[in-house]
Design an enzyme around this catalytic site. Structure first.
Site: not given
Length: 457
Positions: A33, A37, A42, A141, A182, A263, A313, A436
């Site tokens: 990696e 960190a 994500c 990505s 959004l 994107g 996920h 309920h």
């Protein structure tokens, strides 16, 4: 020379989960990696920090617009404290993965990986040459920066920088009406920014069910977001102390900051895939078979570098499936049961086929819908905006897709994902007892509506 049963390239939600599962199955595992960190995009600059901001700003927004039965005066937003909370959440999560690596005996190599051959990988910064029986590519990505956008990281930014603006911009333009655009639009709007979303297609959230995404557009416009669809941006560039956006037809918009969120692209640059005999496709993705193997049988790839939605996920489930196939020779992953959630308020979520997909494939289906406004729990919460709809096969009644917009709908659709995973029918879900009063009763009633008739509508 290091020797492993499995070498994982990338420690995001796909890579680190795969590494842990492999260790549980008795493999000797190494991970390369490049970032200090663990956790990938994500955890560091994506899902986790954005959710920390979304959750806290939702509470601020609720107080601003007025709580039922309470009046609040003198509210002030402490942006540094808000950002500090976000960073603390990220740190806790990344440290948690470090602990899990140690607990499972996973070796960590920090640096940039590059294939030397089908079996050997070089860690550029340290000069280590690593060899393994299996290799898993999980590099994730990066934000897609179109050629017409001049990103300077300050006035014209990607989602990474948009998580840490030092002040609330007076005017923010967001290019791209997908999930990332959004969610970040909502965060800064709640904090006081005047936000305009520009989307090239005819609706926001184009990957979601059409009826749900159009309902979401109406809701967010009502909350004060300016949303323009069918707009083609031709240039985005810093200008003075702000930024400008040029549209087809000559219109020019100005803002304090512009977020480019059109994107993401698979991150494979510098991996030396050619040295391993692997070539990406025209979209930069690594071709894999149903078992997530590349054309080289001992090299697998998962997550954002392969086909399918770019979801954390989804990468995790693929990582587990790939490792179990390596260790046991078999594994299964039901892509139709992978949900997608937009963590705004109200939330937008879906799992399985959309109505548009069913129409395009000529699959006969029936629809059952139930509104939040008919739910006793939703009324008690003051959360009557939204609905859930169940799509079931017209002949077999098997649930094909479930989609919705409303408070906590993402949590509710976890039950729908399980129903799809176990091939349940709308009758099965509708007959299953639900507590309920609860919001999941909305899903039960929608299933009853798809099967026969709802009770409370």
């Amino acid at each position: 020379m290091y020797s492993y049963d499995l070498l994982v390239i990338g420690a995001g939600p796909g890579g680190y989960v795969a590494a842990i599962r492999a260790a549980q199955l008795g493999m000797k595992v190494g991970v390369v990696e490049k970032e200090k960190a663990l956790g990938g995009t994500c955890l560091r600059v994506g899902c986790i920090p954005s959710k920390a901001l979304l959750e806290t700003t939702e509470r601020i927004y609720e107080v601003k617009k007025g709580l039922i039965g309470a009046r609040v005066q003198g509210l002030e937003v402490d942006l540094p404290a808000l950002l500090a909370h976000k960073d603390k959440v990220v740190q806790a999560n990344t440290q948690g993965i470090e602990f899990l690596f140690k607990k499972n005996g996973i070796a960590r190599h920090q640096g940039t990986a590059r294939f030397l051959s089908e079996r050997k990988v070089l860690v550029e910064e340290t000069g280590e040459e690593l060899e393994a029986r299996f290799i898993l590519i999980a590099t994730g990505s990066a934000p897609l920066i179109p050629p017409w956008a001049e990103v300077d990281g300050e006035r014209v930014v990607t989602s990474t920088e948009a998580l840490s603006f030092p002040e609330v911009p007076k005017r923010l333009i967001v290019v791209g009406g997908g999930v990332i655009g959004l969610e970040l639009s909502v965060v800064w709007h709640r904090l006081g920014a005047e936000v305009t979303i520009l989307e090239y297609l005819d609706r926001i959230l184009p990957t979601m069910d059409g009826e749900v995404s159009r309902a979401a557009e109406r809701v967010f416009k009502k909350e004060g977001l300016e949303i323009r669809t069918g707009v083609r941006v031709t240039a985005v560039l810093p200008a003075g102390k702000g930024a400008r956006v040029e549209l087809a037809g000559g219109e020019v918009l100005e803002a304090d900051r512009v977020l480019v969120a059109v994107g993401r692209r698979p991150y494979t640059e510098g991996l030396g895939l050619e040295n391993a005999g692997i070539a990406p496709d025209e979209r930069g993705r690594i071709p894999v078979d149903e078992h997530l193997r590349t054309r080289v049988p001992h090299i697998y790839a998962i997550g954002d570098v392969v086909r399918g939605p770019m979801l954390a996920h989804k990468a995790s489930e693929e990582g587990i499936a790939a490792v179990e196939h390596m260790a046991k020779g078999f594994a299964h992953l039901d892509y139709q049961a992978i949900p997608s959630v937009v963590y705004t308020h109200p939330e937008v979520a879906g799992v399985g086929h959309t109505e548009g997909e069913l129409k395009a494939q000529g699959i006969p289906y029936k629809v059952g819908k139930f509104p939040y406004s008919a739910s006793g729990r939703a009324r008690a919460m003051g959360e009557t905006e939204g609905f859930i709809k169940v799509l079931a096969h017209a002949k077999t009644d098997r649930i094909l897709g479930v989609h919705g917009i409303g408070a906590r709908v993402g949590d509710i659709l976890t039950e729908a994902a399980l129903a799809i995973f176990f091939k349940a029918s709308a009758e099965d879900l509708g007959r299953a007892p639900h507590h309920h009063p609860s919001l999941p009763e909305i899903l039960k009633e929608a299933a009853l509506a798809a099967w026969e008739k709802p009770i409370h509508l």
